[in-house]
Design an enzyme around this catalytic site. Structure first.
Site, short mmCIF file in Angstrom:
data_model
loop_
_atom_site.label_atom_id
_atom_site.label_comp_id
_atom_site.label_asym_id
_atom_site.label_seq_id
_atom_site.Cartn_x
_atom_site.Cartn_y
_atom_site.Cartn_z
N TYR A 136 -17.18 1.70 5.99
CA TYR A 136 -15.74 1.86 6.16
C TYR A 136 -15.40 2.47 7.52
O TYR A 136 -14.59 1.93 8.28
CB TYR A 136 -15.16 2.71 5.03
N ASP A 149 -1.25 -12.71 6.19
CA ASP A 149 -2.69 -12.52 6.05
C ASP A 149 -3.25 -12.21 7.44
O ASP A 149 -3.41 -13.11 8.26
CB ASP A 149 -3.34 -13.78 5.47
N GLY A 202 0.82 -1.20 0.00
CA GLY A 202 0.00 0.00 0.00
C GLY A 202 0.86 1.25 0.00
O GLY A 202 2.08 1.19 0.11
N GLN A 203 0.21 2.43 -0.09
CA GLN A 203 1.02 3.64 -0.22
C GLN A 203 1.79 3.97 1.06
O GLN A 203 2.93 4.44 1.01
CB GLN A 203 0.18 4.83 -0.67
N LEU A 204 1.24 3.67 2.24
CA LEU A 204 2.00 3.89 3.47
C LEU A 204 3.11 2.87 3.59
O LEU A 204 4.24 3.20 3.97
CB LEU A 204 1.09 3.84 4.69
N THR A 252 -9.74 -0.13 2.35
CA THR A 252 -9.91 1.32 2.27
C THR A 252 -10.83 1.77 1.13
O THR A 252 -10.95 2.97 0.89
CB THR A 252 -8.55 2.01 2.10
N LYS A 305 -13.52 0.66 10.77
CA LYS A 305 -12.26 1.19 11.31
C LYS A 305 -12.42 1.52 12.80
O LYS A 305 -11.51 1.27 13.59
CB LYS A 305 -11.82 2.43 10.53
N ASP A 340 -10.09 9.53 9.74
CA ASP A 340 -11.04 10.60 10.08
C ASP A 340 -12.49 10.16 9.84
O ASP A 340 -13.42 10.80 10.33
CB ASP A 340 -10.74 11.85 9.26
#
Length: 286
Positions: free
Chosen positions: A134, A37, A10-12, A63, A138, A103
Site C-alpha cells: 500500500y 474510472d 469514499g469517506q473523503l 486503501t 502510494k 503517512d
C-alpha cells in the site's frame, strides 16, 4: 470555478459532499468509480473533456492496507496508474490536481529520525521508505504525478476518520456494541485526521489561488496511540467499555504498520494560513 472530485463514495468524497453547500462559488462534480474510472485513460479524457474542471481532487484510492499484500497488481493499478492517468488529463486540460497520499510512505522507525523529526514529526523533506505494498504504491503514485507535470498538490495525511464510510472510529463503535472488551494496539503512534477538516483544508488551498504547488502534510495536531484514540472515541460517545491495550506483536496483520507516523504540519499552516485543531478536540458523538 469547477472542482471535480473522484472517489465520491469514499469517506473523503462524502465529506466533501457534506460541506459543499458552504462553498456556493464552487461548482462541484462528484464522480464515483462508475462515473469516472481513473484506471481507464480514455474514460478520464472523456470525462475531463465534458467537465473541463479547474481543479481535480483525487480522493479515489486502493486503501485496503492488508489486502494490498495479496493484490499488489490491483493496488498498483489504482494508486499508481490511476494517479498517472489523472495527472496526464489534468495537464492536457490545465487542471490543478490535489492528490491524497498517506503517512504509510514512511517506515515509522523513530530511531532513524532526526531530532527535529522526533520532536515535530515527519516533514515533507524526509525521505520516504514504505514497508508494504500500500505505502509503496502510494509513493509510486506521487512520483508518477511529479514526473508528469508541476501543477499538483500532494497531501499526505493519516488515520482518517469520519461519520462516513469505513474507518477506525466506526469499527470501534461497532465492536463496542458487539463485545464485552475491545483490544487495541498501544505502541503505534500517529495523529487522527477528521475527514471534514481535511475536506475544508483542500478547499481552502483551492480558494487561496496561490499556486504554491508541491507536497504537504495534513492531519490534526497532537499525537496518540490507537488505544488512546479508541479511548477518546468511547468517551465522546458515552460508552463504558473494557478497553485493553496490546502490543502490535499481539495483533497480527499482513502488512506492517508504521510504529511512528506523526506528520509535521508547519508548512501547510504557514503557506496557507490553515488553523488546525488538536485531534482530541475533533472527536464528536455520532
Amino acid at each position: 470555478m469547477v472542482v471535480l472530485v473522484t472517489g465520491a463514495n469514499g469517506q473523503l468524497g462524502q465529506s466533501l459532499q457534506f460541506i459543499a453547500p458552504n462553498y456556493p462559488n464552487i461548482r462541484f462534480v462528484f464522480c464515483s468509480s462508475t462515473d469516472l474510472d481513473i484506471t481507464n485513460p480514455e474514460n478520464c479524457e472523456s470525462v475531463f473533456f465534458k467537465i473541463t474542471p479547474d481543479y481535480c481532487i483525487n480522493a479515489a484510492a486502493y486503501t485496503a492496507v492488508d489486502k494490498a499484500e495479496s493484490e499488489p497488481e490491483k493496488a498498483h493499478l489504482i494508486n499508481v496508474i490511476g494517479a498517472k492517468n489523472l495527472a496526464v488529463v489534468c495537464k492536457q486540460n490545465s487542471t490543478v490536481l490535489l492528490h491524497i497520499s498517506t503517512d504509510f510512505v514512511f517506515d515509522g522507525d523513530f530511531s532513524k529520525l532526526s531530532p527535529r523529526a522526533q520532536s515535530r514529526g515527519y516533514s515533507e523533506n524526509d525521505i520516504p521508505n514504505p514497508t508494504g505494498v500500500y505505502g509503496q504504491t502510494k509513493l509510486d503514485g506521487e512520483k508518477a504525478i511529479q514526473d508528469t507535470f508541476q501543477n499538483y498538490y500532494i497531501i499526505r495525511t493519516s488515520w482518517v476518520y469520519s461519520q462516513f464510510g469505513n474507518n477506525f472510529m466506526k469499527t470501534m463503535l461497532r465492536l463496542a456494541s458487539e463485545r464485552d472488551s475491545v483490544s487495541v494496539v498501544n505502541d503505534q503512534i500517529g495523529t487522527p485526521t477528521n475527514a471534514i477538516d481535511l475536506a475544508h483544508t483542500l478547499l481552502k488551498i483551492i480558494i487561496s489561488n496561490k499556486n504554491a504547488f508541491g507536497i504537504y502534510n495534513y492531519s490534526n495536531l497532537g499525537q496518540c496511540s490507537w488505544f488512546e484514540f479508541a479511548k477518546r472515541i468511547f468517551q465522546a460517545n458515552n460508552i463504558e467499555e473494557n478497553l485493553v491495550p496490546i502490543a502490535s506483536s499481539g495483533y497480527n496483520t499482513l502488512a506492517e504498520r508504521p510504529k511512528y507516523s506523526v506528520l509535521d504540519k508547519s508548512k501547510i499552516m504557514e503557506i496557507f494560513g490553515i488553523v488546525i485543531k488538536n485531534w482530541s478536540e475533533k472527536i464528536e458523538k455520532i
